[in-house]
Design a protein around this motif. Structure first.
Motif, PDB file in Angstrom:
ATOM      1  N   UNK A 113      19.323  20.766  66.547  1.00 43.77           N
ATOM      2  CA  UNK A 113      18.101  21.026  67.301  1.00 43.77           C
ATOM      3  C   UNK A 113      18.438  21.701  68.628  1.00 43.77           C
ATOM      4  N   UNK A 114      17.440  22.401  69.188  1.00 47.45           N
ATOM      5  CA  UNK A 114      17.582  23.028  70.505  1.00 47.45           C
ATOM      6  C   UNK A 114      16.266  22.842  71.257  1.00 47.45           C
ATOM      7  N   UNK A 115      16.354  22.818  72.581  1.00 47.20           N
ATOM      8  CA  UNK A 115      15.174  22.521  73.399  1.00 47.20           C
ATOM      9  C   UNK A 115      13.945  23.362  73.033  1.00 47.20           C
ATOM     10  N   UNK A 116      14.088  24.673  72.757  1.00 46.31           N
ATOM     11  CA  UNK A 116      12.884  25.466  72.439  1.00 46.31           C
ATOM     12  C   UNK A 116      12.188  25.069  71.132  1.00 46.31           C
ATOM     13  N   UNK A 117      12.798  24.188  70.345  1.00 46.95           N
ATOM     14  CA  UNK A 117      12.180  23.744  69.095  1.00 46.95           C
ATOM     15  C   UNK A 117      11.076  22.707  69.323  1.00 46.95           C
ATOM     16  N   UNK A 118      10.910  22.243  70.572  1.00 46.84           N
ATOM     17  CA  UNK A 118       9.964  21.144  70.829  1.00 46.84           C
ATOM     18  C   UNK A 118       8.540  21.493  70.404  1.00 46.84           C
ATOM     19  N   UNK A 132      19.181  17.227  61.964  1.00 45.68           N
ATOM     20  CA  UNK A 132      19.167  18.680  61.795  1.00 45.68           C
ATOM     21  C   UNK A 132      17.746  19.224  61.697  1.00 45.68           C
ATOM     22  N   UNK A 133      17.586  20.442  62.233  1.00 44.33           N
ATOM     23  CA  UNK A 133      16.412  21.258  61.939  1.00 44.33           C
ATOM     24  C   UNK A 133      16.647  21.954  60.609  1.00 44.33           C
ATOM     25  N   UNK A 134      15.589  22.028  59.775  1.00 44.59           N
ATOM     26  CA  UNK A 134      15.636  22.791  58.531  1.00 44.59           C
ATOM     27  C   UNK A 134      15.035  24.167  58.825  1.00 44.59           C
ATOM     28  N   UNK A 135      15.784  25.210  58.512  1.00 43.18           N
ATOM     29  CA  UNK A 135      15.425  26.570  58.890  1.00 43.18           C
ATOM     30  C   UNK A 135      15.530  27.465  57.659  1.00 43.18           C
ATOM     31  N   UNK A 136      14.652  28.463  57.564  1.00 39.95           N
ATOM     32  CA  UNK A 136      14.794  29.478  56.507  1.00 39.95           C
ATOM     33  C   UNK A 136      15.991  30.350  56.858  1.00 39.95           C
ATOM     34  N   UNK A 137      16.933  30.473  55.919  1.00 35.90           N
ATOM     35  CA  UNK A 137      18.182  31.179  56.215  1.00 35.90           C
ATOM     36  C   UNK A 137      17.929  32.628  56.614  1.00 35.90           C
ATOM     37  N   UNK A 138      17.039  33.305  55.880  1.00 37.46           N
ATOM     38  CA  UNK A 138      16.859  34.741  56.119  1.00 37.46           C
ATOM     39  C   UNK A 138      16.121  35.049  57.405  1.00 37.46           C
ATOM     40  N   UNK A 186      15.122  32.609  59.923  1.00 40.80           N
ATOM     41  CA  UNK A 186      15.275  31.692  61.047  1.00 40.80           C
ATOM     42  C   UNK A 186      14.036  30.851  61.322  1.00 40.80           C
ATOM     43  N   UNK A 187      12.998  31.012  60.494  1.00 35.35           N
ATOM     44  CA  UNK A 187      11.759  30.239  60.667  1.00 35.35           C
ATOM     45  C   UNK A 187      12.064  28.743  60.557  1.00 35.35           C
ATOM     46  N   UNK A 188      11.527  27.969  61.485  1.00 39.70           N
ATOM     47  CA  UNK A 188      11.707  26.515  61.404  1.00 39.70           C
ATOM     48  C   UNK A 188      10.783  25.952  60.337  1.00 39.70           C
TER      49      UNK A 188
END
Ligand SMILES: CC(C)(COP(=O)(O)OP(=O)(O)OC[C@H]1O[C@@H](n2cnc3c(N)ncnc32)[C@H](O)[C@@H]1OP(=O)(O)O)[C@@H](O)C(=O)NCCC(=O)NCCS
Length: 179
Positions: A19-24, A70-76, A78-80
């Motif tokens: 996770x990163x702060x901008x994911x809030x 972990x955040x789950x993200x689309x690999x291609x 980067x969409x959360x």
């Protein structure tokens, strides 16, 4: 096949990352969803402060003490997409929990994330098994766990939630491959 670089777990169409702060903002928005509030034990109401505390407390290399988040993200793109974590790692076992934002559902992302985190956890923590606790009415989650190789192996009275009510937990277990 799950490829691991540092604490990034890449598994085909989805990638797990710290996770990163901008994911809030994503976490706050997703956690207003009815199904997440119905089936998980997140605080209610779920505030912007809860989201900010969650991402900042896990914005560091994984694993951390007793688990990994972990955040789950689309690999291609980067969409959360959602969240997956393992907690309570002890005695060769750990508990995995997950949710996806409503827009991310119905494309197999939770199944891929669960399979990837289980595989990574066996190796990282040397576990004999991992488990999920799922309320019997949560058909989407039961389907995800089953497709990710988990087998229903017991029932605990009242340790899940169905909205405002306690619900029984079906315990789904996946054992580590014999080495
Ligand atoms: C559980 C969750 C992560 C699954 O998301 P997903 O990967 O998009 O799963 P899907 O929406 O594709 O559903 C999984 C399967 O369950 C089925 N399903 C979904 N809702 C269902 C319902 N109400 N009744 C029966 N089956 C259902 C789907 O048809 C799908 O099976 P299929 O692909 O074979 O058709 C998501 O629904 C979620 O975040 N829910 C809220 C939080 C939560 O419950 N977390 C788990 C707590 S244990």
């Amino acid at each position: 096949v799950t490829r691991v670089a540092g604490d990034v777990i890449e598994a085909g169409a989805i990638t797990l990352r710290s996770w990163a702060a901008p994911d809030a903002a994503f976490v706050f928005d997703a956690c207003q969803d009815r199904d997440i509030q119905r089936w998980t034990t997140l605080p209610q109401p779920y505030t912007a402060m809860h989201a900010a505390e969650f991402v900042s407390s896990h914005a560091r290399p994984q694993p951390e003490a007793g688990g990994a988040f972990f955040a789950v993200m689309a690999t291609e793109t980067g969409e959360l997409l959602g969240s997956i974590s393992i907690k309570g790692v002890r005695d060769g076992d750990g508990e995995i929990g997950y949710w996806l934002g409503p827009e991310a559902r119905g494309r197999g992302a939770a199944t891929q994330a669960l399979d990837a985190l289980a595989t990574w956890s066996f190796r990282t923590f040397g576990l004999a098994q991992v488990h999920c606790r799922i309320a019997p009415g949560n058909a989407a989650s039961v389907a995800v766990a089953t497709r990710a190789g988990f087998v229903e192996s017991g029932r605990q009275a009242g340790t899940c939630r169905d909205g405002d009510e306690p619900a029984d937990a079906l315990v789904f277990v996946r054992r580590a491959p014999a080495s």
